[in-house]
Design a protein around this motif. Structure first.
Motif, mmCIF file in Angstrom:
data_model
loop_
_atom_site.group_PDB
_atom_site.id
_atom_site.type_symbol
_atom_site.label_atom_id
_atom_site.label_comp_id
_atom_site.label_asym_id
_atom_site.label_seq_id
_atom_site.Cartn_x
_atom_site.Cartn_y
_atom_site.Cartn_z
ATOM 1 N N VAL C 323 0.845 -1.193 0.000
ATOM 2 C CA VAL C 323 0.000 0.000 0.000
ATOM 3 C C VAL C 323 0.878 1.241 0.000
ATOM 4 N N PRO C 324 0.642 2.192 -0.896
ATOM 5 C CA PRO C 324 1.452 3.411 -0.927
ATOM 6 C C PRO C 324 1.271 4.230 0.343
ATOM 7 N N ASN C 325 2.200 5.180 0.563
ATOM 8 C CA ASN C 325 2.245 5.846 1.859
ATOM 9 C C ASN C 325 1.267 6.998 1.981
ATOM 10 N N PHE C 326 0.081 6.712 2.477
ATOM 11 C CA PHE C 326 -0.842 7.800 2.781
ATOM 12 C C PHE C 326 -1.705 7.429 3.977
ATOM 13 N N ASP C 327 -1.975 8.405 4.815
ATOM 14 C CA ASP C 327 -3.023 8.296 5.828
ATOM 15 C C ASP C 327 -4.184 9.110 5.278
ATOM 16 N N VAL C 328 -5.374 8.593 5.361
ATOM 17 C CA VAL C 328 -6.530 9.389 4.919
ATOM 18 C C VAL C 328 -6.936 10.322 6.049
ATOM 19 N N THR C 329 -6.824 11.614 5.801
ATOM 20 C CA THR C 329 -7.136 12.570 6.863
ATOM 21 C C THR C 329 -8.191 13.559 6.382
ATOM 22 N N ILE C 330 -8.974 14.038 7.341
ATOM 23 C CA ILE C 330 -9.886 15.154 7.068
ATOM 24 C C ILE C 330 -9.552 16.203 8.112
ATOM 25 N N GLY C 331 -8.840 17.222 7.708
ATOM 26 C CA GLY C 331 -8.382 18.217 8.677
ATOM 27 C C GLY C 331 -7.423 17.557 9.643
ATOM 28 N N ASN C 332 -7.732 17.647 10.925
ATOM 29 C CA ASN C 332 -6.871 17.032 11.935
ATOM 30 C C ASN C 332 -7.258 15.595 12.265
ATOM 31 N N TYR C 333 -8.357 15.133 11.675
ATOM 32 C CA TYR C 333 -8.832 13.790 11.998
ATOM 33 C C TYR C 333 -8.164 12.782 11.068
ATOM 34 N N THR C 334 -7.507 11.827 11.642
ATOM 35 C CA THR C 334 -6.880 10.784 10.832
ATOM 36 C C THR C 334 -7.903 9.671 10.671
ATOM 37 N N LEU C 335 -8.611 9.743 9.564
ATOM 38 C CA LEU C 335 -9.731 8.835 9.359
ATOM 39 C C LEU C 335 -9.248 7.402 9.166
ATOM 40 N N ILE C 336 -8.310 7.218 8.247
ATOM 41 C CA ILE C 336 -7.839 5.864 7.945
ATOM 42 C C ILE C 336 -6.315 5.841 7.929
ATOM 43 N N PRO C 337 -5.692 5.446 9.050
ATOM 44 C CA PRO C 337 -4.232 5.287 9.032
ATOM 45 C C PRO C 337 -3.823 4.200 8.043
#
Lengths: 345, 251, 468
Positions: C323-337
């Protein structure tokens, strides 16, 4: 009168016992009645003496192997003891299995039989059960309400029984995830507790440091420390004074999945070799220590948290504050707050 | 006469000044010739190094790229040459353990020459002691296992291989730790003392024949070969048993 | 001699009679036992794979009980003073030390430890083979869908059980693996950290009680759960009788043809048990597995190159690396590490597909009735092709997990492999689907041609085909 009846009863019992004993002793030699042989359930087959001898040989072999296991085991210490034990026991099972296999294939009947599949269902019984349940509820006039009440009661009781599981850990409190033992003035020490002096830190190598007087097994404690010529560093502007003498410190715990960032890549000859990097051995997340620990390869979603440093008057390296971000793998709130100093101080 | 004596004295002292192997002036000369033939095109005249900006390609017979060798000393030269890391065909390749094209005498000559280029560390003399392997394991895990794997079976570092260490001699291990070849960090006496280095060498030597009491060791790299045995040996045998049992004796 | 022989035989039969009578008088089960003894087993080698798993489980429980008598599940710190020189004076947990002692001090301890570990590897391999057989022959169809759900659940539990088992030892390799498990728990959206805090008692490495939790889960809770499901699974198999291939005119949806349990099948099953035990003990003694003394104890600040999970979790490490390097974030909320995709969502999807298979099959074939006859894989082209596609998907990700060792051993660039795998992850299942379906249809056609030729030859010989 009752006494007489009792005596009479006792005599009867005695008589019965005597007759029974007689029948037992005399009836032993009673022959079986001469009736025709009952119909065979298992097909008759030819004997196979050779197969029997083979089975016997295999069984004896198994017994020898098992005895061998016991013999090997009895030694206090034998070179390759585990191998001999495994060989003996494995062989014992193998030979026993072979014996059973020969019996199965050559000495017992294995004719094919037919059997009906069971009935797919039993409609009458199913209907009766449904009817049973339905008729039992005839006296209820507020079935739905009672069911709702029952559901509420059972649900609440179930919830009550599950709730003590929350004692397993701090379920609602996620503050501990932000805590590290680092604060301003905390010294960097090595495995043995000796402080790191700025002058001892060399370039082209890496060091593992811990927070002074804190547990080494806390996620926020271990650091990886490397040194560069200040001209080689390209830290974010707000971190300009985080690297005294070009020494930078990062959390040693990978932000991807929590393994220790135990690899350091240092180019001997930069024109042909990749640049310096901290690498994690689990999934090869690669972090650039000259640029604030940002991710240059691999799956980590967050840069490696950097610890600001300064040098105290004795020349020892100390933390200027806490990390640039929480340490360890990401979770929901990892970007919501800065790390704080834990209560273990 | 005095002048002649002085010349001789200087000639004898020169190799001494480099602090390197005994070899004498003749070795250095031979080394210089070998250097010119095999090393100059990448490492430059007198070991001054070649970067793409220092000379245009082809000028002065320089075709490659290579770091300067002034002051690397006998330690580095001996390491790179005895392992066959050098000479390297393509400067962008990773140097790997190969059969050196030079014999021992030629290597000694080259080492003498490189030492003469500037004062540098001598060839180390490690003294590994069997009693130190416990300390060695501790140090090896802390400093080396991340790249070389905990039993020195080698590993991956992005863009390169950290080689297995089974072929490394005690001297080469000590040299590598101090030199930090290619992408490896460089551990000096301040970080890993000579005493600690001896312990590491002792451990690596032990790791060439570690304790394999469990049986056939499958390479000591963990579950990957274990999975292969599970599928290619156990599963195959057991499927074979099923085939033998499942068929009927008389069809 | 013959008379004595006959008398001895009579004596033996009388003993059996006595035992049977004893049991029947106290339980009333003689009719049931008689039926059970004559239960008919259809005869095919692939039907034995489930038994291989069962017998591996028996060995696991046996060797596991033995290990429990010696292993100390404590994270308390201690210093090694045993006979294994390289660890002398090292600081380690009591758990790790007791595992090293099991391997060095307890006689036959290493045999039991290694047999136990091999049994776990083989157990899950057998389950996978068995499940593949079930899937590709359509044995999961009604009325056996419940049996199938129980089976898939047992696979899931077995994966967890194995992971906990080798993590209990607290060696460097499995400790790194536990940290990864923790990260996957943390990566669950919204409440991942709360869940991790609950299980571990706080941030990693957690409270000492975590080890007690792992221990009780591994030696008691999960084995009892698996055992109960196993009993239910076997009961359902017997209650509905075994499926069979359409081998002769006698095998139909109404009648099952095979060998009775007694005397025909019993010796074979016992022989299979002995074979499984033999293979496992031979491996346990002769082939080294998980030499924990070489790895050393786990410390959070240490790592080793080449750390891998056991084979049955290799699909997850492959996914985590791809999996490529991304955390799914919305603003300060890390939705999907990041670890969520490979560590949680991927296995969730695979198991969801496995669980949904019976209902999806019903939906798409329109067949809601009972099936006792098995399909040959070629005769159910879509099912076989889709199964092959799912398998190819999981397998290519599984292979990706070993790409670093492939680089070290064969020199193939790691980065190049990762990119190739990222493409294959999408391309290979599609290719497998298309190719497998075509292949099935081709096989069906060749079967038809073969049958027509046989009929023609029979006619030519004057043998008219029998009336059905």
């Amino acid at each position: 009168m009752s006494g007489d009846r009792e005596e009479g009863a006792q005599l009867n019992a005695l008589k019965r016992w005597a007759i029974a004993a007689g029948v037992l002793l005399l009836g032993r030699k009673r022959r079986r009645p001469l009736v025709a042989e009952p119909e065979r359930l298992v097909e008759a087959g030819q004997p196979d003496p050779r197969a029997e001898w083979l089975v016997l040989a295999l069984l004896l072999g198994a017994a020898c192997a098992a005895a061998g296991f016991i013999a090997v085991y009895s030694f206090n210490h034998l070179e390759h003891q585990t191998q001999y034990l495994g060989l003996a026991l494995g062989l014992a099972f193998a030979l026993l299995g072979a014996a059973l296999g020969v019996i199965g294939k050559r000495l017992v009947d294995d004719e094919e039989h037919e059997e009906e599949y069971p009935l797919p269902r039993h409609p009458e019984a199913e209907e009766e059960i449904a009817q049973l349940v339905q008729e039992s509820g005839d006296r209820f006039t507020r079935k739905r309400l009672l069911l709702a009440g029952g559901g509420t009661a059972v649900g609440a009781l179930g919830a009550a029984l599950v709730v003590p599981a929350l004692s397993l850990g701090p379920f609602l409190d996620t503050d501990p995830f932000y805590e590290t033992p680092w604060r301003r003035g905390r010294r960097l020490v090595d495995e043995a507790g000796k402080p790191f002096l700025l002058d001892e830190i060399e370039t082209e190598t890496f060091y593992t440091a811990y927070a002074d007087r804190a547990s080494k097994e806390e996620l926020g404690s271990p650091l990886v420390v490397v040194r560069f010529e200040p001209s080689q560093l390209h830290l974010p502007s707000q971190r300009r004074d985080w690297a005294p003498g070009g020494v930078v410190a990062y959390s040693k715990i990978c932000t991807h999945a929590g393994c220790a960032v135990a690899l350091y890549r240092k180019p001997t000859f930069p024109p042909v070799e990749p640049g310096p990097a901290l690498v994690c051995p689990c999934h090869y997340s690669t972090f650039d220590p000259t640029r604030g620990g940002n991710v240059i390869f691999g799956p980590a979603g967050r840069p490696l948290p950097q610890l600001p440093l300064y040098v105290d008057p004795s020349g020892a390296l100390r933390a200027r504050g806490n990390f640039s971000g929480p340490v360890g793998p990401s979770w929901w709130g990892v970007r919501m707050r800065k790390p704080s100093t834990g209560p273990s101080t | 006469m005095k002048k002649a004596l002085a010349t001789v004295a200087v000639a004898l002292a020169l190799p001494g000044a480099a602090g390197a192997q005994p070899g004498g002036g003749a070795s250095v000369e031979q080394g210089k010739e070998l250097y010119a033939e095999h090393c100059l095109s990448c490492h430059g005249p007198n070991g001054s190094g070649v970067t793409s900006t220092s000379h245009p390609t082809g000028a002065l017979g320089l075709h490659g790229l290579g770091p300067p060798l002034k002051g690397v000393g006998a330690q580095a030269a001996d390491f790179y040459l005895t392992t066959g890391y050098m000479p390297l065909q393509d400067p962008y390749d990773q140097p790997r353990h190969t059969q050196s094209p030079f014999n021992k005498q030629e290597i000694a000559a080259l080492v003498a020459y490189v030492s003469s280029l500037g004062k540098g560390p001598p060839i180390p003399k490690p003294e590994p002691k069997r009693s130190e392997i416990s300390r060695g394991l501790q140090l090896f895990t802390d400093h080396c296992a991340g790249c070389h794997q905990v039993v020195a079976e080698g590993g991956y570092v992005p863009n390169a291989v950290a080689p297995p260490l089974h072929q490394a001699t005690a001297v080469q291990i000590a040299e590598a730790v101090r030199v930090g070849p290619y992408l490896m960090p460089k551990f000096s006496e301040g970080q890993i003392s000579d005493d600690e280095l001896n312990a590491i060498v002792a451990y690596v030597e032990w790791a060439k024949h570690p304790d394999d009491r469990g049986g056939w060791n499958l390479g000591r790299i963990g579950p990957v070969p274990e999975g292969l045995v599970t599928w290619l040996m156990a599963a195959v045998v057991l499927i074979g048993v099923c085939l033998a049992i499942g068929r009927r004796a008389h069809n | 001699m013959g008379r004595a022989h006959a008398q001895a035989e009579h004596g033996a039969v009388d003993v059996i009679r006595g035992v049977v009578r004893f049991v029947d008088e106290r339980s009333g089960t003689a009719p049931f036992l008689k039926k059970a003894l004559r239960y008919v087993f259809p005869d095919n080698w692939s039907f034995l794979l489930g038994e291989v798993a069962l017998y591996s489980f028996v060995i696991l429980v046996g060797t596991g009980i033995y290990l429990t008598l010696f292993f100390e599940p404590s994270t308390a710190s201690t210093y090694y003073t045993g006979t294994y020189a390289p660890l002398h004076g090292h600081e380690m947990s009591v758990a790790y030390r007791s595992a090293v002692d099991l391997s060095f001090k307890v006689r036959a301890g290493l045999l039991m430890r290694q047999t136990h570990h091999w049994a776990a590897d083989v157990f899950i391999a057998a389950i996978v083979l068995h499940m593949l057989r079930i899937f590709f022959t359509g044995a999961f169809r009604k009325p056996r869908d419940l049996t199938y759900y129980i089976g898939v659940t047992m696979l899931l539990l077995a994966l967890l059980e194995g992971y906990l088992g080798y993590s209990l030892v607290d060696d460097l390799l499995s400790g790194m693996g536990l940290a990864i498990g923790y990260s996957v728990a943390m990566s669950i959206p919204f409440f991942g950290a709360n869940l991790a805090a609950l299980i571990w008692g706080g941030p990693f490495p957690g409270k000492p009680e975590f080890w007690s939790r792992m221990f009780v889960a591994h030696v008691f809770l999960l084995p009892v759960l698996i055992g109960t499901l196993l009993a239910l699974h076997l009961f359902l198999v017997a209650a509905r009788h075994h499926t069979q291939f359409r081998e002769s005119r006698r095998t139909t949806e109404k009648t099952v043809v095979g060998i009775p349990a007694f005397p025909g099948y019993a010796p074979r099953s016992l022989a299979l048990f002995c074979s499984v035990a033999a293979v496992l003990f031979l491996l346990g003694g002769l082939v080294q597995i998980n030499p924990i003394w070489l790895w050393g104890p786990y410390h959070i600040s240490q790592g080793t190159n080449g750390a891998q999970p056991d084979w049955y979790l290799g699909w997850l490490i492959g996914a985590l690396r791809l999996v490529p390097n991304f955390d799914v974030t919305i603003g300060n909320y890390t939705l999907i590490p990041n670890p969520f995709w490979g560590g949680a969502l991927f296995p969730l999807i695979v198991f969801a597909i496995l669980y949904l298979t019976p209902s999806l099959e019903r939906r798409f074939t329109g067949e809601y009735g009972f099936h006792h006859l098995l399909d040959r894989p070629r005769d159910a082209a879509w099912r076989t092709a889709l199964g092959a596609a799912l398998f190819a998907w999981v397998f290519v990700i599984f292979l990706a997990g070993a790409s670093d060792r492939v680089f070290v051993s064969f020199g193939v660039s790691y980065q190049a492999q990762i990119w190739v795998y990222r493409v294959l992850v999408f391309a290979l299942p599609v290719a497998a689907l298309v190719v497998t379906r075509r292949w099935c249809l081709a096989l069906q056609e060749s079967d038809r041609i073969h049958r027509r030729r046989e009929l023609a030859e029979a006619e030519a010989r004057g043998e008219l085909p029998q009336a059905e």
